[in-house]
Design an enzyme around this catalytic site. Structure first.
Site, short mmCIF file in Angstrom:
data_model
loop_
_atom_site.label_atom_id
_atom_site.label_comp_id
_atom_site.label_asym_id
_atom_site.label_seq_id
_atom_site.Cartn_x
_atom_site.Cartn_y
_atom_site.Cartn_z
N HIS A 53 -51.00 35.71 -23.30
CA HIS A 53 -50.15 36.88 -23.10
C HIS A 53 -50.87 38.14 -23.58
CE1 HIS A 53 -47.59 33.34 -23.41
NE2 HIS A 53 -46.67 33.99 -22.71
N HIS A 288 -47.59 40.47 -18.83
CA HIS A 288 -46.89 39.75 -19.91
C HIS A 288 -47.54 38.41 -20.24
CE1 HIS A 288 -43.68 37.74 -22.18
NE2 HIS A 288 -44.03 36.71 -21.46
N GLU A 439 -24.68 29.04 -38.14
CA GLU A 439 -25.49 27.87 -38.50
C GLU A 439 -26.98 28.10 -38.24
OE1 GLU A 439 -22.90 27.85 -36.39
OE2 GLU A 439 -21.35 26.91 -37.60
N HIS A 501 -15.57 18.01 -32.47
CA HIS A 501 -16.06 18.02 -33.84
C HIS A 501 -16.70 16.69 -34.26
CE1 HIS A 501 -13.93 21.74 -34.00
NE2 HIS A 501 -14.03 21.88 -35.31
C1 LIG Z 1 -36.17 30.85 -27.37
C2 LIG Z 1 -37.18 31.18 -26.31
N1 LIG Z 1 -36.77 31.29 -25.03
C3 LIG Z 1 -37.64 31.56 -24.06
C4 LIG Z 1 -38.97 31.74 -24.35
C5 LIG Z 1 -39.97 32.01 -23.24
N2 LIG Z 1 -40.42 33.41 -23.31
C6 LIG Z 1 -41.59 33.72 -23.88
S1 LIG Z 1 -41.88 35.36 -23.88
C7 LIG Z 1 -40.43 35.66 -23.10
C8 LIG Z 1 -40.02 37.07 -22.75
C9 LIG Z 1 -40.16 37.95 -23.91
O1 LIG Z 1 -40.02 39.25 -23.53
P1 LIG Z 1 -40.51 40.39 -24.51
O2 LIG Z 1 -40.08 40.09 -25.87
O3 LIG Z 1 -40.07 41.67 -23.93
O4 LIG Z 1 -42.06 40.24 -24.49
P2 LIG Z 1 -43.12 41.18 -23.79
O5 LIG Z 1 -42.83 41.13 -22.32
O6 LIG Z 1 -42.93 42.52 -24.35
O7 LIG Z 1 -44.43 40.56 -24.14
C10 LIG Z 1 -39.74 34.50 -22.86
C11 LIG Z 1 -38.42 34.44 -22.18
C12 LIG Z 1 -39.35 31.62 -25.71
N3 LIG Z 1 -40.61 31.76 -26.10
N4 LIG Z 1 -38.44 31.39 -26.66
#
Ligand SMILES: Cc1ncc(C[n+]2csc(CCOP(=O)(O)OP(=O)(O)O)c2C)c(N)n1
Length: 698
Positions: A53, A288, A439, A501
């Site tokens: 990334h 990204h 939680e 539950h």
């Molecule tokens: C809990 C979780 N859900 C989904 C992902 C997959 N994922 C990785 S980066 C991302 C998008 C993040 O967007 P942003 O924070 O805006 O990152 P940027 O584009 O600025 O690098 C997703 C959905 C993850 N790493 N963790």
């Protein structure tokens, strides 16, 4: 000694707060050459790996450059020193940002390792991993959890400071900085923990929101239109809005403003351009999560005026980035303060070291032995959740590092003991946290407390609501965090609240998670042993799975008591030398059913010989030597019955082809606990009948 948070504002001795901000005046080469080093290293490493990334590191490079070079108190040569600032990359997919920072600052992370980003066996894994790379404070990647860990770390700092600091000796005094992106903001966990951080007034927590408007699916406006600054203000945070995340002066001023806040965490909302520097792709989701491509990499080099080949940083830039000298000076200054503190407050000093090193107080083991014996001698029929409360009463006074709470179920989880002192915004001291019905926040904050050091966190909820925190449990296991996860109301026996539950698959889920130690005790003695094991464990979390309903105290000779800690042991078998015909393995509330059935058959006309094995912890038992395991479960005895009010899946390996399992592979039902249990086959009559059939099967 309760300390008002407000009183912690100014101290006369030098501290991180005083030193940082003037750590290093900006020097030549200029800011942009320094931040471009991060951009180029990140895009080249991703390009080389053909995965990763680049956008986030390129977009946050300017913020990182100002923070790391001008404010962060750290020593690359000693990444673990006690009073360092903590830095957390909650948007962990941008791991190359952190690896670039660590390498450039002088940590033990070579250019070769950057060149082998995301390759097997390297210390530059796809997402930052705690314990793998020096300088990585927590494992991040599951969005939002880094922010949550940071809240735990900032709380730890506040509590340790309240406990150990003395006038002119701010021995614990550091910031926790965290980077997060749109993804972290969208995750519900950010709401849970931001709410708590605001409530606790964590003034030394400073978060940088990478407000670049882009996530994987494109421009976030379509799915994230929250007013983030307003949201955080509503939680009680100090918000610096509209910071130009590419203007070093604006970043600097925002950080200074945040550091003035002693009673509220700060969120710096930084407008950035994802992939900044890539002339054709910046500002788009294309940067990204994948390599920029050879052409765009070349174009970026040209646009940035960067003439070096991949993985070469000009000497002057490397020198300007190095934090080794400054870091050593900062650490040594603190060590001098600590040495003087040791002279003036020797007891406090040794207690501080003990807690930071995670050692138990001398004599703990002997106290625990005595308590366990006492439980066997004086125990009564109580629920194991109550027995757990008794353990806290007994172990709690011995362990000032114990910090616990519940997700709004304190009376049900029996987590609050007589020595509990509730943490509020008005007092920085305390050892009990009302997490509210959160939680996930509870477990991630426990991870942050454990990672910071100085604490042994525990937290309670119903076993079924483990689901809400599941990812944090996994992260605790992955990182090896020492925490105690208390899960009460552990089966359909909880009764009237019904299937919403009533946990079914949860025990198996815990057992299937690597590095979680799971105990489901059957009485007061097993509960005391389980608590002790959890406290003495140093390399991962322990789950204590506890009953809502009262369970009888089982009779044991002293040598049997000694075997409880081995995870499974012979609880009862008929006297005499004749060979055994069958064995029953049971856990928790089902142990009594096993005893009743085995004894009924022993007393029957044919005097059947059935051994009862109590197995409070499968994983602990599986770590015992083969000789012990085979002595408890002799391979020759193939008629085996396992009983547990949960999924059957894990039991097949113990009962084999000829065995039987009384378990529950459907959802439960609403009704009085006893009736529900009987409905699903958990009564002594039904267990005895099954055992008879097993014996008949020959
Ligand atoms: C809990 C979780 N859900 C989904 C992902 C997959 N994922 C990785 S980066 C991302 C998008 C993040 O967007 P942003 O924070 O805006 O990152 P940027 O584009 O600025 O690098 C997703 C959905 C993850 N790493 N963790």
């Amino acid at each position: 000694m309760p300390t008002q948070i407000a009183k912690r504002k100014r101290k006369s001795a030098p501290s991180n707060s005083d030193l940082a901000g003037c750590v290093r005046p900006p020097v030549e080469p200029g800011h942009f050459e320094l931040s471009n080093a991060i951009r180029v290293l990140s895009m080249d490493a991703v390009q080389q790996a053909r995965s990763g990334h680049p956008g986030m590191p390129m977009g946050m490079a300017d913020i990182a450059t100002v923070l790391w070079r001008e404010f962060l108190c750290h020593d690359p040569a000693q990444p673990q020193w006690g009073n360092r600032d903590r830095f957390v990359l909650s948007n962990g997919h941008g791991s190359m940002l952190l690896y670039s920072l660590l390498h450039l600052s002088g940590y033990d992370l070579s250019m070769e390792e950057l060149r082998h980003f995301r390759q097997l066996g390297q210390r530059t894994p796809g997402h930052p991993e705690y314990g793998v790379t020096p300088g990585v404070e927590t494992t991040t990647g599951p969005l939002g959890q880094g922010l949550a860990n940071a809240v735990g770390m900032a709380l730890a700092e506040q509590l340790m400071a309240a406990k150990f600091n003395r006038a002119r000796f701010p021995i614990i005094d550091h910031y926790t900085y965290v980077f997060l992106g749109d993804g972290c903001q969208m995750e519900g966990i950010s709401h849970e923990v931001a709410s708590l951080a605001g409530r606790w007034g964590l003034g030394k927590l400073i978060a940088f929101y990478d407000d670049n408007g882009i996530s994987i699916d494109g421009c976030v406006r379509g799915w994230l239109s929250d007013d983030t600054p307003m949201r955080f203000r509503a939680y009680g945070w100090h918000v610096v809005d509209e910071v130009d995340g590419h203007d070093p002066q604006a970043i600097r001023e925002a950080i200074r403003e945040a550091r003035q806040q002693s009673n509220a965490p700060s969120l710096l909302c930084c407008k950035t351009v994802i992939g900044r520097g890539a002339p054709n792709k910046q500002g788009s989701a294309a940067t990204h999560g994948g390599p920029l491509g050879e052409g765009e990499v070349a174009a970026t080099r040209e646009a940035l005026g960067w003439n070096e080949p991949p993985f070469v940083v000009p000497k002057a830039i490397g020198q300007a980035w190095s934090a080794t000298q400054q870091g050593r000076a900062l650490r040594e200054r603190w060590e001098t303060l600590l040495a003087n503190y040791a002279k003036k407050f020797p007891l406090l000093h040794s207690e501080l070291l003990r807690r930071q090193q995670g050692e138990l107080p001398k004599g703990f083991a002997a106290d625990a032995d005595e308590f366990i014996e006492q439980c066997q001698r004086d125990g009564t029929a109580i629920a194991t959740r109550q027995a757990s409360g008794q353990c806290l009463e007994r172990y709690g006074p011995l362990l000032p590092e114990l910090i616990g709470g519940s997700a709004d179920l304190s009376p049900s989880n029996n987590t609050r003991w007589s020595g509990s002192h509730i943490i509020t915004n008005d007092e920085a001291a305390g050892n009990y946290i009302h997490f509210g019905a959160r939680e996930f926040a509870m477990t991630t904050i426990m991870n942050g407390l454990a990672l910071h050091g100085g604490f042994l966190p525990y937290g309670g909820t119903f076993l079924v609501f483990l689901d809400y925190s599941r990812s944090a449990v996994r992260m605790a296991a992955l990182m090896g965090c020492r925490c105690v996860l208390i899960y009460t109301h552990d089966s359909v026996a909880l009764g009237e609240d019904g299937p919403t539950h009533q946990p079914v698959e949860h025990l198996s889920m815990l057992r299937l998670t690597p590095n979680v130690s799971v105990w489901r005790p059957c009485d007061t003695v097993e509960t005391a042993v389980a608590w002790r094991a959890a406290i003495e464990r140093s390399d991962g979390p322990t789950a204590l799975v506890l009953s809502r309903q009262a369970l009888p105290l089982q009779m044991r000779a002293p040598d049997q008591v000694a075997t409880v800690s081995r995870g499974a042991y012979i609880l009862w078998e008929p006297p005499g030398e004749e060979p055994l015909e069958a064995l029953i393995i049971a856990t928790g509330s089902e142990v009594e059913l096993a005893i009743v059935a085995a004894q009924a058959l022993a007393n029957s006309k044919r005097s059947r010989r059935v051994r009862v094995v109590s197995m409070p912890s499968m994983d602990v038992f599986e770590r015992q030597d083969k000789e012990y395991r085979q002595a408890v479960l002799p391979p020759a005895i193939t008629r085996r019955l396992a009983i547990e009010a949960g999924s059957s899946g894990m039991w097949h390996k113990y009962v084999g082809d000829r065995g039987r399992i009384i378990a529950l592979d459907s959802f439960g039902a609403s009704g009085p606990g006893g009736a529900v249990l009987a409905h699903f086959g958990f009564s002594s009559k039904q267990v005895t009948a099954q055992l008879r059939q097993l014996l008949k099967a020959g």
